[in-house]
Design an enzyme around this catalytic site. Structure first.
Site, PDB file in Angstrom:
ATOM      1  N   LYS A  45       0.842  -1.180   0.000  1.00  0.00           N
ATOM      2  CA  LYS A  45       0.000   0.000   0.000  1.00  0.00           C
ATOM      3  C   LYS A  45       0.885   1.240   0.000  1.00  0.00           C
ATOM      4  O   LYS A  45       2.049   1.097   0.362  1.00  0.00           O
ATOM      5  CB  LYS A  45      -0.945  -0.014   1.194  1.00  0.00           C
ATOM      6  CG  LYS A  45      -0.221   0.162   2.548  1.00  0.00           C
ATOM      7  CD  LYS A  45      -1.186   0.240   3.664  1.00  0.00           C
ATOM      8  CE  LYS A  45      -1.459   1.647   4.096  1.00  0.00           C
ATOM      9  NZ  LYS A  45      -0.390   2.265   4.912  1.00  0.00           N
ATOM     10  N   ASP A  83      -2.160  -5.850   2.776  1.00  0.00           N
ATOM     11  CA  ASP A  83      -2.562  -4.956   3.860  1.00  0.00           C
ATOM     12  C   ASP A  83      -2.125  -5.698   5.105  1.00  0.00           C
ATOM     13  O   ASP A  83      -2.706  -6.736   5.449  1.00  0.00           O
ATOM     14  CB  ASP A  83      -4.083  -4.752   3.861  1.00  0.00           C
ATOM     15  CG  ASP A  83      -4.518  -3.825   4.986  1.00  0.00           C
ATOM     16  OD1 ASP A  83      -3.968  -3.939   6.095  1.00  0.00           O
ATOM     17  OD2 ASP A  83      -5.396  -2.981   4.757  1.00  0.00           O
ATOM     18  N   HIS A  84      -1.091  -5.202   5.780  1.00  0.00           N
ATOM     19  CA  HIS A  84      -0.499  -6.039   6.826  1.00  0.00           C
ATOM     20  C   HIS A  84      -1.466  -6.301   7.991  1.00  0.00           C
ATOM     21  O   HIS A  84      -1.282  -7.231   8.748  1.00  0.00           O
ATOM     22  CB  HIS A  84       0.846  -5.483   7.308  1.00  0.00           C
ATOM     23  CG  HIS A  84       0.746  -4.338   8.273  1.00  0.00           C
ATOM     24  ND1 HIS A  84       0.494  -3.063   7.890  1.00  0.00           N
ATOM     25  CD2 HIS A  84       0.862  -4.287   9.617  1.00  0.00           C
ATOM     26  CE1 HIS A  84       0.463  -2.269   8.948  1.00  0.00           C
ATOM     27  NE2 HIS A  84       0.684  -2.986  10.017  1.00  0.00           N
ATOM     28  N   LYS A 118      -2.504  -9.921  10.801  1.00  0.00           N
ATOM     29  CA  LYS A 118      -2.483  -9.944  12.270  1.00  0.00           C
ATOM     30  C   LYS A 118      -3.390 -11.057  12.785  1.00  0.00           C
ATOM     31  O   LYS A 118      -4.532 -11.200  12.342  1.00  0.00           O
ATOM     32  CB  LYS A 118      -2.953  -8.591  12.826  1.00  0.00           C
ATOM     33  CG  LYS A 118      -1.931  -7.470  12.644  1.00  0.00           C
ATOM     34  CD  LYS A 118      -2.443  -6.185  13.263  1.00  0.00           C
ATOM     35  CE  LYS A 118      -1.616  -4.987  12.815  1.00  0.00           C
ATOM     36  NZ  LYS A 118      -0.386  -4.793  13.549  1.00  0.00           N
ATOM     37  N   GLU A 172      -2.645   5.434  17.608  1.00  0.00           N
ATOM     38  CA  GLU A 172      -1.185   5.284  17.664  1.00  0.00           C
ATOM     39  C   GLU A 172      -0.586   6.341  18.578  1.00  0.00           C
ATOM     40  O   GLU A 172      -1.037   7.494  18.575  1.00  0.00           O
ATOM     41  CB  GLU A 172      -0.591   5.455  16.265  1.00  0.00           C
ATOM     42  CG  GLU A 172      -0.985   4.378  15.302  1.00  0.00           C
ATOM     43  CD  GLU A 172      -0.189   4.530  14.013  1.00  0.00           C
ATOM     44  OE1 GLU A 172       0.910   3.982  13.940  1.00  0.00           O
ATOM     45  OE2 GLU A 172      -0.671   5.210  13.110  1.00  0.00           O
ATOM     46  N   HIS A 196      -6.562  -0.284   6.347  1.00  0.00           N
ATOM     47  CA  HIS A 196      -6.649  -1.066   7.584  1.00  0.00           C
ATOM     48  C   HIS A 196      -8.055  -1.004   8.212  1.00  0.00           C
ATOM     49  O   HIS A 196      -8.631  -2.028   8.570  1.00  0.00           O
ATOM     50  CB  HIS A 196      -5.627  -0.579   8.612  1.00  0.00           C
ATOM     51  CG  HIS A 196      -4.218  -0.552   8.107  1.00  0.00           C
ATOM     52  ND1 HIS A 196      -3.743  -1.445   7.169  1.00  0.00           N
ATOM     53  CD2 HIS A 196      -3.161   0.254   8.402  1.00  0.00           C
ATOM     54  CE1 HIS A 196      -2.464  -1.177   6.915  1.00  0.00           C
ATOM     55  NE2 HIS A 196      -2.087  -0.157   7.646  1.00  0.00           N
TER      56      HIS A 196
END
Ligand code: BG6
Length: 522
Positions: free
Chosen positions: A181, A210-211, A215, A249, A273
């Site tokens: 991305k 999309d990391h 997860k 974050e 995300h």
């Protein structure tokens, strides 16, 4: 994902604890998945940050768990004028102490230095690939990983095709393209990028990363929802009052000011995300948990999200930017003071938004999403708040501390699920208070789990696209955020400010207060 993904949770049941006090003993899940077929991985952008911080360490971890192909080779490509040896040293360092298996891979890594716009680069790369097939036995199978700046994605794909690298080498079975991305800057550019990539590779060979999909806890949303009889019956508008998705974050923009100025929180987090987490949280059960089943349901859900009109954006979305403040006891500069950021920047570092999902299951249930940098703590979570009981037989005073029932899925950190409900406070008066029934991943499954990039790289190597984003998902997600981009691109569109270390601008609280609701405290 076939063996290590959702089914990984089923594996863990093999070793279910005999009692609640006795944690299950699980091995690292990739220990048992076996090796992908022989292949070469080519990383474009090999001298960059992503390669050093994520890709090489993930490969080293796969090597340690015996989950890399054998034989396997890594080829780095970048403009930086390194030699093979210099890249080998970078690769070895990225593996930390490194297992002997990784040292061996690092020692025979190859490097091609050159401009992506120049055919010589690809002629040299092709020669290296053919040489590896001959000398190492990498069997003509290739994975090309685009870890470059996005403006080069199309250029590289086209050059690969021009040199015949969009097809497997002699005797090979696959040539795959992995794309990082951001996938486009808006809907139009994403469609144009797709046209460029599809000119070189079939959709079935394109793996958009999309990391968040890698997860463990994001995938656990599927297990929680579709492997349990108790949750699914209440997972709808009849019982759920509202849904809240938070991606908070502590970090600021770090050294990525230049990139972030063009992206902002909407492109950096919401379009990808947040939309992925939202889709997994709200989609219908797939008939089968496989690439088509899951992605069909995700895209169906994204299509049901009401696309706001540009004129309505101010009423349903808030954008904010952090000013100087303090996070976790440390002073933090404002966004406009960060390196490579304009002192007059209007880029958003915070987004809150109210979405509606127009389908049978979710009609009338507001879905509130928020994400921001420099918030008080790192927390990604999904909360479903339930309606209150239709008639409370206890007095208002006794129930003062009673919150609505909720299910909270903590994606990170302290991964887990918490079911909160009311209980009687011990004592004579019938006082009620909310309490939590808490499942902690770390307590139940103490073994190490694969990092998102480890899992996703492994999935590319075995050819399982389940956790990768299909073109129709990308486009649908852009359709939802495009009106915000248009509204916020107009002169005079409101931008709110919040001090670093706070939970975002006051206007984000008002967004919920107008509906007589409030954000949950992560
Ligand atoms: C990346 C964004 O995709 O995700 C970053 O570009 C962000 O800005 C990161 O910090 C957050 O990822 P994680 O895994 O730490 O939640």
């Amino acid at each position: 994902m076939t063996a290590g993904g959702v089914l990984g949770s089923v594996d863990a049941l093999d070793a279910a604890p005999a009692s609640a006090d006795e944690p299950a003993q699980v091995r690292h899940e990739l220990d048992r998945v076996g090796r992908p077929p022989a292949q070469t991985l080519v990383v474009f952008g090999a001298s960059g940050d992503l390669t050093a911080r994520k890709l090489l360490p993930a490969l080293a971890a796969l090597a340690e768990h015996g989950a890399l192909p054998d034989p396997f080779a890594v080829v780095g490509v970048a403009r930086t004028g390194w030699t093979d040896d210099e890249f080998r040293r970078v690769a070895a360092r990225a593996g930390g102490d490194g297992s002997p298996a990784w040292r061996q891979v690092a020692e025979r890594a190859r490097y091609v230095s050159g401009d992506y716009g120049h055919p010589d680069t690809f002629t040299a790369l092709k020669a290296v690939l053919d040489d590896l097939d001959r000398t190492l036995g990498t069997a003509g199978n290739r994975v090309f990983y685009l870890a470059t700046v996005p403006s080069l994605f199309g250029v590289v794909a086209e050059a690969l095709a021009a040199h015949g690298c969009n097809k497997p080498g002699p005797g090979g079975r696959f040539a795959r393209l992995v794309v990082e991305k951001p996938y486009g800057q808006d809907l139009d550019s994403a469609v144009a990028l797709d046209e460029d990539l599809h000119g070189a590779f079939d959709e079935s060979s394109i793996y958009r990363i999309d990391h968040y999909m890698g997860k463990e806890t994001v995938q656990n949303l599927l297990a929680l929802r579709f492997a349990n009889a108790v949750f699914e019956p209440v997972w709808n508008r009849r019982y759920v009052d509202n849904v809240q998705i938070t991606v908070a974050e502590e970090l600021g923009v770090e050294h990525r000011g230049g990139f972030y100025e063009r992206a902002g929180a909407l492109r950096d987090i919401v379009q990808n995300h947040v939309m992925q987490v939202l889709a997994l949280t709200l989609m219908e059960p797939p008939t089968v948990v496989d690439a088509q089943g899951i992605r069909d349901e995700k895209v169906k859900l994204l299509r049901a999200v009401v696309v706001p009109d540009v004129e309505d954006v101010t009423g349903i979305a808030v954008r904010g930017q952090y000013t100087a403040g303090a996070v976790a006891g440390e002073t933090a500069p404002g966004y406009r003071q960060e390196a490579d950021v304009s002192p007059e920047s209007t880029t958003e570092t915070y987004v809150a938004m109210k979405l509606a999902v127009d389908n049978w299951r979710w009609a009338g249930v507001p879905v509130y999403i928020r994400t921001g940098k420099r918030l008080p703590k790192r927390a990604t979570e999904v909360a479903l708040e339930f309606h209150r009981v239709p008639h409370l037989a206890f007095g208002q005073r006794e129930a003062r501390e009673l919150r609505p029932n909720s299910i909270l899925v903590r994606i990170q950190p302290e991964e887990g699920v918490c079911l909160s409900f009311g209980a009687k406070v011990p004592g004579e008066a019938f006082r009620l208070r909310s309490v939590g029934m808490d499942f902690s991943y770390a307590r139940a499954f103490p073994g190490p789990t694969a990092d998102a990039y480890e899992r996703l790289l492994h999935d590319v190597m075995i050819g399982d696209p389940t956790l990768f984003i299909r073109t129709d998902e990308v486009e649908q997600a852009w359709k939802i955020v495009d009106p915000l981009l248009s509204a916020w691109g107009q002169d005079g569109s409101p931008l709110s400010f919040y001090p670093a270390g706070s939970w975002g601008p006051h206007e984000a609280d008002l967004l919920l207060a107008r509906d007589l609701r409030q954000w949950r405290d992560p």
